[in-house]
Structure formats: C-alpha cells, structure tokens
Design an enzyme around this catalytic site. Structure first.
Site, PDB file in Angstrom:
ATOM      1  N   HIS A 286       0.712  -1.078  -0.210  1.00 49.28           N
ATOM      2  CA  HIS A 286       0.232   0.028   0.043  1.00 49.28           C
ATOM      3  C   HIS A 286       0.980   1.254   0.075  1.00 49.28           C
ATOM      4  O   HIS A 286       0.849   2.147  -0.871  1.00 49.28           O
ATOM      5  CB  HIS A 286      -1.203  -0.143   1.216  1.00 49.28           C
ATOM      6  CG  HIS A 286      -1.711   1.075   1.495  1.00 49.28           C
ATOM      7  ND1 HIS A 286      -3.080   0.930   0.882  1.00 49.28           N
ATOM      8  CD2 HIS A 286      -1.442   2.320   1.961  1.00 49.28           C
ATOM      9  CE1 HIS A 286      -3.731   2.273   0.999  1.00 49.28           C
ATOM     10  NE2 HIS A 286      -2.649   2.947   1.634  1.00 49.28           N
ATOM     11  N   GLU A 287       1.761   1.516   0.975  1.00 46.29           N
ATOM     12  CA  GLU A 287       2.645   2.367   1.094  1.00 46.29           C
ATOM     13  C   GLU A 287       3.582   2.591   0.007  1.00 46.29           C
ATOM     14  O   GLU A 287       3.917   3.825  -0.620  1.00 46.29           O
ATOM     15  CB  GLU A 287       3.465   2.426   2.303  1.00 46.29           C
ATOM     16  CG  GLU A 287       2.543   2.425   3.650  1.00 46.29           C
ATOM     17  CD  GLU A 287       1.724   3.595   3.836  1.00 46.29           C
ATOM     18  OE1 GLU A 287       1.664   4.670   3.141  1.00 46.29           O
ATOM     19  OE2 GLU A 287       0.556   3.528   4.175  1.00 46.29           O
ATOM     20  N   GLU A 316      -4.501   7.678  -3.094  1.00 38.97           N
ATOM     21  CA  GLU A 316      -5.073   6.329  -2.531  1.00 38.97           C
ATOM     22  C   GLU A 316      -5.447   5.522  -3.665  1.00 38.97           C
ATOM     23  O   GLU A 316      -5.228   4.274  -3.514  1.00 38.97           O
ATOM     24  CB  GLU A 316      -6.365   6.643  -1.837  1.00 38.97           C
ATOM     25  CG  GLU A 316      -6.595   5.506  -0.835  1.00 38.97           C
ATOM     26  CD  GLU A 316      -5.873   5.041   0.496  1.00 38.97           C
ATOM     27  OE1 GLU A 316      -4.756   5.969   0.453  1.00 38.97           O
ATOM     28  OE2 GLU A 316      -6.066   4.306   1.252  1.00 38.97           O
TER      29      GLU A 316
END
Ligand code: ZN
Length: 522
Positions: A286-287, A316
């Site tokens: 995700h990061e 996002e």
C-alpha cells in the site's frame, strides 16, 4: 547536430509574473518539505525526549510556510499571471500552475488567522480527549469536543463558500482533500456501489449453507513468521514492483505512512505482525503505491502544482491498486510464493499458492475499518460519509451519533456494535478536525479499479507478466498517465482522460465479483 526542432528559449520562457509566482511557491515548498522530514523523523527515529522541542520547530516552520503561502505579493503575481496565461491551452504547465496556485492561495487566505488557531488548538485537545474517551469507551466524554469541532468546521466551510443552489456545506470541507468534490457526486457513485456490494456480501454470507459452495482457506492468516525476515521480504517486494531505494527509504512506525521531501527523497513506513505476514506485506505494498506516485512526479516541477499529486483519492488509488489489484491476485502470488519460501527457508512450505491467495481474500465483516478486508472496507467508509454529512448539515443531533452509527452497522454489515470503542470512537479523523476526508478512501479504491481495467486493456498480457515478476509495464503506464500529469487535471477529469469514462462503481464490482464468487464456489 541539429537544433531545428528544439524549442527556443524564447518559446519556452514563462511570463515574469508566472516565474515570480512559481518562485514563491517553491520557497513555501522548501519550508513545508523540511517540516515533512522532521515529521518523518518524529515518527521513526526521534528519542521520546525530543518531542517538546520538535513541536516548537514544527510550529515555527508552519508559521513560516503560512506566511509565504499567504504573502500578498503572491496574490499580486497571480493576478498578473492569470492575465498573462489566459490565452494558453488549459493543460499548458504555466496555466495549470497559475490555476492551482490560485486555488491554494484562496484556500490559505480565506480563513481568518484566529479561526485557524482556534481549530488547531481545539483539535489538539480534542484528540487527547478522544483517546481518553476511546479507552473508556465513553462517547459522552468526547461529545462536547466533537460539538466544537463541528461548529468550527461549519464556520470554516462558510469562509470557503460553496454552491448554495446545488451544493451543501460539506462540499466546502471536502474540497480541501479532494478539489472539486461534492456530496452529490460522491452519493452518485456510492449509492450503486452500496447496492451491488450488499448483494455480493449477502451471497458470500450465504455460501456456508449453499450446496456446492465453500469458504476460502484462511489458515495462512494465523501462521507466525519471523519478523525480521518479513521486513526483508517486504523490502524485496517493494523494490521488485518498482520502489527506488536510491531515492527513498522504508522504515517502521506504529501507523504506516508515506512522506518525504520531494520525488528524490521519499520516506515510507510500514509495520509487521508476527501472526500474519499478509498484514505487513499488504501495508508495505500500500505505502509503496503511495511512494511510487511521489517518486514518479516530474522532477522538473518540484515545489509547483505540476509536480504535485492531484488529490488524496488519486493518491489512494495508487496505493490500493498495488495492495489490492496486484497484491491480492493469483498471478502475483504465483511469482511471490516461491520467493517467500526462499526468504523463509521452509517456514511456509506447507501452504500452496492457492492457499495464500485465498487467505488474502477471505471476506469477514467486522467492526473496525482499518482491519477490514477488501470486500467490506468500503461499507465502513460509506457509513462515515453518511454520518459526517448529517453532522455538518445538522440533520443529526450529535447526541444520537452512537445510536445512528450502530444502526448503520446493522444495516450495512449486519453487525451489532458492542461498544463505542469499537463503534463511533474508533477513528482519529473527526477529533483531529478532519471532516470530508473519509470518502477519499473509497473514491481512491474505485479509481484504482477503473485505472487497473484501463491498464489491462492497454498492456497485453499484463497479469501473466505479474506471474513472472514483471511489474514494470504497469508502473510505467501509471507513471505516464497519472504520476507525470501532476495537478494538470482534477481527479474526476483525470479519470475521464485516462480511462475514457467518468468514475463508476462498476470496475470495482467487476473486480470483486470475478474474484470472490468463484473462490466461494458460487
Ligand atoms: Zn493510503
């Protein structure tokens, strides 16, 4: 050597007023990006004793950045620059920079300093009170602070202004996180999403009693693995999917985030859980999606809107795409499982690719948003959107928040919330003064699915490539179509330009149905 087609310096030169505005923006960015590195240091490296002085350093930098971004000379330069760039195409870098700097300048100057200070000081006490109230699971203790936060946010919205004929006050607040976003637009995508998602979740829930259906194998979610090796493996995956460790770092922190100062110095963090490798790997992927967006911004435009991310939702979309569309796919695990086995020396040999793939995708409604799976996550966000919209319009008395929260959890997820700690007190956002933020999580998830469909059409054999560890085609495509665009388009327009269609719930639902129904034998 020919220079025939090279644009001359004169053609390239910007109007002096544009140069002046951009130079001032770059100065403010130098201050802001310095604060960002200090913020990263505070979360990862700083000894506890540093906190008091660090707060003073950050307050000083915030004051300097605010003075630079509200300098009347910037306003004057922008007024001239608007005139000077009026005849350029709307997507010309100078026109984009001037338009977006104006948006930022108006935002920064519309709020009276007294209101900014009051919001900051109320939010800092409210966050402390919220943490105490959450510990005690006592909403009544937090309620007076939430009342103040809502009242101040209504004032803030009034300073910004909104479309009084077609819009509502919430729009003015959301605009800070998601420029151009309105509650009506959000509702137009959330409504069909909710209907179709509810139908899918109902089918999955009924799978246990359905002849021929099955429940996926989730055993890998409860299989202890060595923490240091998990971190090495996560770093290996981040590097293989495209994070450049020469221009960024990955460290540990309690709450994973991605920051840094500019595209050549990106700082991301993750956290790992001994019991479940997929938690830490998912958080790292995700990061890494956020990190590759930051590294992919155009270095030529550092410190200007042309070198910045569009919005929270597009940011996002990059993190969700790598976490969900890639990291929870069978193709990814076909490549990653043998690599994992090589890292761990047999600690996960008893699991097959299929079992790991299933463990990533088990759907299990729960109370806590940050622990939610891919199937139920967006329900948590839609509930918060409904509630904060009602708070800001005063359609709901804040005394009724816990009851309303619990009613919606029953309605959306079929759950009976046991207490406020696991209910309306679980998230930090409202106590920190952030209203209008939550929908960006789901908008980002929807953009991720829509962008991924477009990438799949554009790159033949893309997913087969994942199975061989080939992620460059996807990253290059995202770089060209999203990262390098800076703030050329607002989120909704970028989506239309890149995918050829306005944002819709359909791509995400196609993705979830195509994956989950066969996995549940439906
Ligand atoms: Zn994120």
């Amino acid at each position: 050597m020919t220079t025939l087609h090279a644009p001359s310096a004169a053609q390239n030169a910007s109007h002096p007023s544009v140069e002046a505005a951009v130079a001032m923006a770059r100065e403010a960015h130098l201050v802001g990006s310095t604060a960002s590195i200090l913020g990263w240091d505070q979360e990862t490296m700083m000894p506890a004793g540093g906190i008091e002085f660090r707060a003073r350093q950050l307050a000083q930098l915030a004051k300097m950045a605010h003075a630079l971004s509200t300098d009347p000379r910037l306003g004057d330069a922008l007024a001239q620059a608007e005139h000077a760039t009026a005849s350029l195409p709307a997507t010309h870098p100078d026109r984009v920079n001037v338009r977006e700097l104006r948006r930022d300048y108006d935002k920064a100057t519309k709020l009276p300093a007294a209101l900014v200070e009051e919001l900051a000081s109320v939010a800092s006490i409210a966050q402390h009170e919220w943490a105490e109230a959450r510990k005690a699971s006592d909403f009544k203790r937090f309620r007076p602070w939430l009342e103040r936060i809502v009242a101040l946010n209504r004032q803030k919205a009034d300073c910004f202004g909104w479309d009084r004929t077609h819009g509502e006050r919430w729009d003015a607040l959301a605009d800070s996180y998601e420029p151009g976003c309105t509650a009506k637009q959000v509702e137009a995508v959330f409504h069909p999403l909710r209907t179709r998602l509810q139908a899918l979740l109902d089918r999955l829930r009924g799978a246990a009693s359905h002849p021929g259906a099955r429940v996926p194998d989730g055993r890998f979610n409860d299989h202890p693995m060595d923490l240091a090796t998990q971190e090495r493996f996560a770093r290996f995956v981040a590097g293989t999917i495209g994070f450049d460790f020469e221009r960024g770092r990955l460290d540990r922190s309690t709450h994973p985030f991605c920051g840094g100062s500019h595209c050549n110095d990106v700082r991301m963090t993750s956290r790992y859980s001994e019991r479940c490798l997929l938690d830490g790997l998912g958080s790292t992927m995700h990061e890494t999606g956020h990190g590759m967006y930051e590294q992919g911004l155009d270095p030529h435009w550092i410190g200007t809107p042309m070198g910045e991310a569009v919005s929270l939702s597009i940011h996002e979309s990059q993190s969700r795409l790598w976490e969900n569309q890639v990291g929870r796919s069978r193709a990814f695990w076909t490549w990653a499982k043998p690599k994992m086995d090589a890292h761990f020396g047999g600690a996960a040999d008893m699991f097959s690719v299929e079992q790991v793939y299933e463990a990533c995708n088990v759907v299990e409604p729960g109370f806590i948003r940050v622990d939610a799976d891919e199937g139920t996550y967006n329900m948590h966000v839609m509930i918060r959107f409904e509630l904060e919209r009602a708070m800001i319009s005063r359609d709901m008395d804040l005394a009724d928040l816990p009851a309303e929260w619990n009613r919606l959890y029953k309605d959306y997820l079929g759950l009976t919330v046991p207490d406020d700690r696991r209910g309306c007190l679980q998230d930090v956002h409202w106590s920190g003064g952030m209203i209008g933020y939550f929908p960006t999580y789901t908008l980002g998830t929807l953009y991720a699915a829509q962008l991924f469909e477009a990438a799949r059409k554009a790159i033949p054999g893309m997913e087969e490539g994942f199975a061989r560890g080939e992620f460059t085609p996807l990253r290059t495509w995202l770089n060209e179509h999203v990262h390098r665009q800076g703030r050329r388009h607002l989120s909704a327009d970028l989506c239309k330009v890149v995918t050829g269609a306005p944002l819709s719930a359909d791509p995400l639902m196609r993705h979830l149905e195509a994956k989950l129904l066969p996995m549940y034998g439906l």
